[in-house]
Motif scaffolding. Sequence first.
Motif, PDB file in Angstrom:
ATOM      1  N   ALA A   1       0.823  -1.217   0.000  1.00 18.70           N
ATOM      2  CA  ALA A   1       0.000   0.000   0.000  1.00 18.70           C
ATOM      3  C   ALA A   1       0.855   1.265   0.000  1.00 18.70           C
ATOM      4  CB  ALA A   1      -0.942  -0.008   1.198  1.00 18.70           C
ATOM      5  N   THR A   2       2.082   1.170   0.504  1.00 16.39           N
ATOM      6  CA  THR A   2       2.971   2.338   0.527  1.00 16.39           C
ATOM      7  C   THR A   2       3.898   2.372  -0.687  1.00 16.39           C
ATOM      8  OG1 THR A   2       4.600   1.132   1.889  1.00 16.39           O
ATOM      9  CG2 THR A   2       2.930   2.444   3.044  1.00 16.39           C
ATOM     10  N   GLY A   3       3.661   1.460  -1.654  1.00 18.12           N
ATOM     11  CA  GLY A   3       4.425   1.494  -2.891  1.00 18.12           C
ATOM     12  C   GLY A   3       5.767   0.805  -2.835  1.00 18.12           C
ATOM     13  N   GLN A   4       5.958  -0.092  -1.849  1.00 16.06           N
ATOM     14  CA  GLN A   4       7.249  -0.773  -1.718  1.00 16.06           C
ATOM     15  C   GLN A   4       7.351  -2.040  -2.557  1.00 16.06           C
ATOM     16  OE1 GLN A   4       9.532   0.931   0.156  1.00 16.06           O
ATOM     17  NE2 GLN A   4       7.805   2.357   0.203  1.00 16.06           N
ATOM     18  N   GLY A   5       6.247  -2.436  -3.200  1.00 14.87           N
ATOM     19  CA  GLY A   5       6.252  -3.640  -4.010  1.00 14.87           C
ATOM     20  C   GLY A   5       4.847  -4.159  -4.213  1.00 14.87           C
ATOM     21  N   LEU A   6       4.733  -5.428  -4.633  1.00 11.73           N
ATOM     22  CA  LEU A   6       3.460  -6.078  -4.873  1.00 11.73           C
ATOM     23  C   LEU A   6       3.373  -7.324  -4.007  1.00 11.73           C
ATOM     24  CD1 LEU A   6       4.835  -5.065  -7.765  1.00 11.73           C
ATOM     25  CD2 LEU A   6       2.648  -5.838  -8.678  1.00 11.73           C
ATOM     26  N   THR A   7       2.171  -7.653  -3.565  1.00 13.56           N
ATOM     27  CA  THR A   7       1.978  -8.818  -2.716  1.00 13.56           C
ATOM     28  C   THR A   7       1.076  -9.831  -3.406  1.00 13.56           C
ATOM     29  OG1 THR A   7       2.170  -7.468  -0.728  1.00 13.56           O
ATOM     30  CG2 THR A   7       1.179  -9.639  -0.468  1.00 13.56           C
ATOM     31  N   SER A   8       1.529 -11.084  -3.492  1.00 10.30           N
ATOM     32  CA  SER A   8       0.722 -12.139  -4.088  1.00 10.30           C
ATOM     33  C   SER A   8      -0.208 -12.735  -3.040  1.00 10.30           C
ATOM     34  CB  SER A   8       1.616 -13.248  -4.658  1.00 10.30           C
ATOM     35  OG  SER A   8       0.832 -14.296  -5.185  1.00 10.30           O
ATOM     36  N   ILE A   9      -1.511 -12.748  -3.326  1.00  9.99           N
ATOM     37  CA  ILE A   9      -2.491 -13.321  -2.412  1.00  9.99           C
ATOM     38  C   ILE A   9      -3.573 -14.033  -3.226  1.00  9.99           C
ATOM     39  CG2 ILE A   9      -2.166 -11.601  -0.580  1.00  9.99           C
ATOM     40  CD1 ILE A   9      -4.709 -10.211  -1.580  1.00  9.99           C
ATOM     41  N   PRO A  10      -4.302 -14.963  -2.605  1.00 12.13           N
ATOM     42  CA  PRO A  10      -5.458 -15.562  -3.284  1.00 12.13           C
ATOM     43  C   PRO A  10      -6.543 -14.512  -3.481  1.00 12.13           C
ATOM     44  CG  PRO A  10      -4.764 -16.868  -1.378  1.00 12.13           C
ATOM     45  CD  PRO A  10      -4.049 -15.560  -1.284  1.00 12.13           C
ATOM     46  N   LEU A  11      -7.377 -14.689  -4.491  1.00 12.69           N
ATOM     47  CA  LEU A  11      -8.433 -13.722  -4.770  1.00 12.69           C
ATOM     48  C   LEU A  11      -9.393 -13.558  -3.595  1.00 12.69           C
ATOM     49  CD1 LEU A  11      -9.285 -14.582  -8.485  1.00 12.69           C
ATOM     50  CD2 LEU A  11      -8.402 -12.402  -7.631  1.00 12.69           C
ATOM     51  N   SER A  12      -9.627 -14.634  -2.850  1.00 11.70           N
ATOM     52  CA  SER A  12     -10.565 -14.555  -1.723  1.00 11.70           C
ATOM     53  C   SER A  12     -10.005 -13.780  -0.541  1.00 11.70           C
ATOM     54  CB  SER A  12     -10.976 -15.965  -1.266  1.00 11.70           C
ATOM     55  OG  SER A  12      -9.848 -16.727  -0.899  1.00 11.70           O
ATOM     56  N   PHE A  13      -8.726 -13.395  -0.594  1.00  9.03           N
ATOM     57  CA  PHE A  13      -8.114 -12.606   0.477  1.00  9.03           C
ATOM     58  C   PHE A  13      -8.197 -11.100   0.202  1.00  9.03           C
ATOM     59  CE2 PHE A  13      -6.840 -16.530   2.013  1.00  9.03           C
ATOM     60  CZ  PHE A  13      -6.092 -16.435   3.172  1.00  9.03           C
ATOM     61  N   VAL A  14      -8.797 -10.741  -0.913  1.00  9.83           N
ATOM     62  CA  VAL A  14      -8.906  -9.321  -1.280  1.00  9.83           C
ATOM     63  C   VAL A  14      -9.668  -8.555  -0.201  1.00  9.83           C
ATOM     64  CG1 VAL A  14     -10.039  -7.741  -2.874  1.00  9.83           C
ATOM     65  CG2 VAL A  14      -8.678  -9.645  -3.758  1.00  9.83           C
ATOM     66  N   GLN A  15      -9.110  -7.401   0.193  1.00  6.06           N
ATOM     67  CA  GLN A  15      -9.729  -6.529   1.188  1.00  6.06           C
ATOM     68  C   GLN A  15     -10.058  -5.188   0.539  1.00  6.06           C
ATOM     69  OE1 GLN A  15     -10.207  -7.633   4.713  1.00  6.06           O
ATOM     70  NE2 GLN A  15     -10.038  -9.385   3.326  1.00  6.06           N
ATOM     71  N   ARG A  16     -11.329  -4.977   0.253  1.00  4.56           N
ATOM     72  CA  ARG A  16     -11.732  -3.789  -0.483  1.00  4.56           C
ATOM     73  C   ARG A  16     -11.612  -2.511   0.330  1.00  4.56           C
ATOM     74  NH1 ARG A  16     -11.011  -5.195  -5.570  1.00  4.56           N
ATOM     75  NH2 ARG A  16     -12.136  -7.111  -6.103  1.00  4.56           N
ATOM     76  N   ASP A  17     -11.501  -2.639   1.658  1.00  2.00           N
ATOM     77  CA  ASP A  17     -11.397  -1.432   2.482  1.00  2.00           C
ATOM     78  C   ASP A  17      -9.969  -0.919   2.583  1.00  2.00           C
ATOM     79  OD1 ASP A  17     -10.667  -3.684   3.912  1.00  2.00           O
ATOM     80  OD2 ASP A  17     -11.287  -2.854   5.844  1.00  2.00           O
ATOM     81  N   LEU A  18      -9.002  -1.621   1.983  1.00  2.00           N
ATOM     82  CA  LEU A  18      -7.617  -1.161   1.975  1.00  2.00           C
ATOM     83  C   LEU A  18      -7.352  -0.354   0.703  1.00  2.00           C
ATOM     84  CD1 LEU A  18      -5.751  -4.382   3.200  1.00  2.00           C
ATOM     85  CD2 LEU A  18      -6.467  -2.411   4.555  1.00  2.00           C
ATOM     86  N   ASP A  19      -6.408   0.552   0.784  1.00  2.00           N
ATOM     87  CA  ASP A  19      -6.077   1.422  -0.344  1.00  2.00           C
ATOM     88  C   ASP A  19      -5.160   0.677  -1.316  1.00  2.00           C
ATOM     89  OD1 ASP A  19      -5.958   3.638  -1.955  1.00  2.00           O
ATOM     90  OD2 ASP A  19      -4.320   4.566  -0.833  1.00  2.00           O
ATOM     91  N   LEU A  20      -5.710  -0.379  -1.916  1.00  2.15           N
ATOM     92  CA  LEU A  20      -4.943  -1.236  -2.806  1.00  2.15           C
ATOM     93  C   LEU A  20      -5.768  -1.578  -4.039  1.00  2.15           C
ATOM     94  CD1 LEU A  20      -3.480  -3.747  -0.193  1.00  2.15           C
ATOM     95  CD2 LEU A  20      -2.111  -2.210  -1.618  1.00  2.15           C
ATOM     96  N   ALA A  21      -5.076  -1.843  -5.129  1.00  5.94           N
ATOM     97  CA  ALA A  21      -5.700  -2.411  -6.320  1.00  5.94           C
ATOM     98  C   ALA A  21      -5.320  -3.886  -6.381  1.00  5.94           C
ATOM     99  CB  ALA A  21      -5.211  -1.690  -7.571  1.00  5.94           C
ATOM    100  N   TYR A  22      -6.166  -4.685  -7.007  1.00  4.58           N
ATOM    101  CA  TYR A  22      -5.924  -6.130  -7.096  1.00  4.58           C
ATOM    102  C   TYR A  22      -6.041  -6.555  -8.553  1.00  4.58           C
ATOM    103  CZ  TYR A  22      -6.750  -5.840  -2.084  1.00  4.58           C
ATOM    104  OH  TYR A  22      -6.685  -5.498  -0.758  1.00  4.58           O
ATOM    105  N   VAL A  23      -4.978  -7.171  -9.057  1.00  4.54           N
ATOM    106  CA  VAL A  23      -4.943  -7.595 -10.454  1.00  4.54           C
ATOM    107  C   VAL A  23      -4.618  -9.080 -10.510  1.00  4.54           C
ATOM    108  CG1 VAL A  23      -3.919  -7.202 -12.716  1.00  4.54           C
ATOM    109  CG2 VAL A  23      -4.127  -5.296 -11.104  1.00  4.54           C
ATOM    110  N   GLU A  24      -5.422  -9.827 -11.245  1.00  2.00           N
ATOM    111  CA  GLU A  24      -5.231 -11.277 -11.350  1.00  2.00           C
ATOM    112  C   GLU A  24      -3.898 -11.600 -12.016  1.00  2.00           C
ATOM    113  OE1 GLU A  24      -7.479 -15.058 -13.453  1.00  2.00           O
ATOM    114  OE2 GLU A  24      -8.681 -13.398 -12.662  1.00  2.00           O
ATOM    115  N   TYR A  25      -3.245 -12.663 -11.532  1.00  2.00           N
ATOM    116  CA  TYR A  25      -1.971 -13.095 -12.099  1.00  2.00           C
ATOM    117  C   TYR A  25      -2.244 -14.095 -13.210  1.00  2.00           C
ATOM    118  CZ  TYR A  25       2.923 -14.597 -12.263  1.00  2.00           C
ATOM    119  OH  TYR A  25       4.210 -14.866 -12.665  1.00  2.00           O
TER     120      TYR A  25
END
Length: 295
Positions: free
Chosen positions: A233-257
């Motif tokens: 979220a602070t721009g230090q990199g990207l984090t790989s997570i399962p789609l079901s772990f997406v948290q819409r209340d965080l200031d993040l975008a989520y793009v499928e791998y």
Amino acid sequence: MDFYRIECFLAAAETGSMTKAAEKMCVTQPSMSFQIRELERELQIPLFERDYRGIRLTEAGRILQTGFARILDSYRKLVDNALACAYGKLRLTIGFHGFINWAGVHSFIADFSDRHPEIDVIVMQQQWKELADYLEVGALDIAFLETSELDGRDRLAAFELFREQTCFALRQSHPLAKCERITADQLAGETVLMNNHSSTSMNALIQNLYDSGIGKEQFRFFDQLDVALAMAATGQGLTSIPLSFVQRDLDLAYVEYDSPFCHMSYSLAWNASTVNPAVKLFCEESSRVIWPYHT
């Protein structure tokens, strides 16, 4: 015989380490060593051989490991039956990993509880590996697990709930946030932030990311997923997570791998020897809905 001491012995036998056993039992390492010494003194039997590599069971210790696991399981079942007789309620302990809203588990459990007020439901949040460990020793009745954690665990029964692709969480202002999918080529030069919890499922995910074409030198590891997401979220990199772990209340975008290697599978698991009727009921109702669960 002290059942807590038996639990400490089983934890040490499984992990092969006093330090790891202490972490599992949420005590200090000296406290864990004391429990083992006291059990050896009480039985007058050496249970472990100790050297610079750690600890390993003696032949007598291996015999006791099998027997104590059965005794502890029988004890817990006896207590559950006594509670049901005394209070007219069954008890069901359910474990899951991830955020509270993962896969709609909290909603399903709430609906299940509403339908079955005669069952006292207790929920535990823990890492997938630890949940599988707890199921094996009878500390949990049922758990939602990443399917690979069931490998080699013959005591556990399970059925698959759903599968999904992984995605990357990244800062919304990141150039890749506008993509529908991300490929390994697009990740060249990017930093990949990951949780370093040692488990079958996490190790498999990291290996799959390697196999998909991401270089090992691109990875940075953190003790908690929350930390990795905060770094993303602070721009230090990207984090790989399962789609079901997406948290819409965080200031993040989520793009499928976009990779054939990186997907996750989830199962509902329980100890195959359980006699708790609430487990069968929970399994039956879980198998009749679509996961992730939505009310």
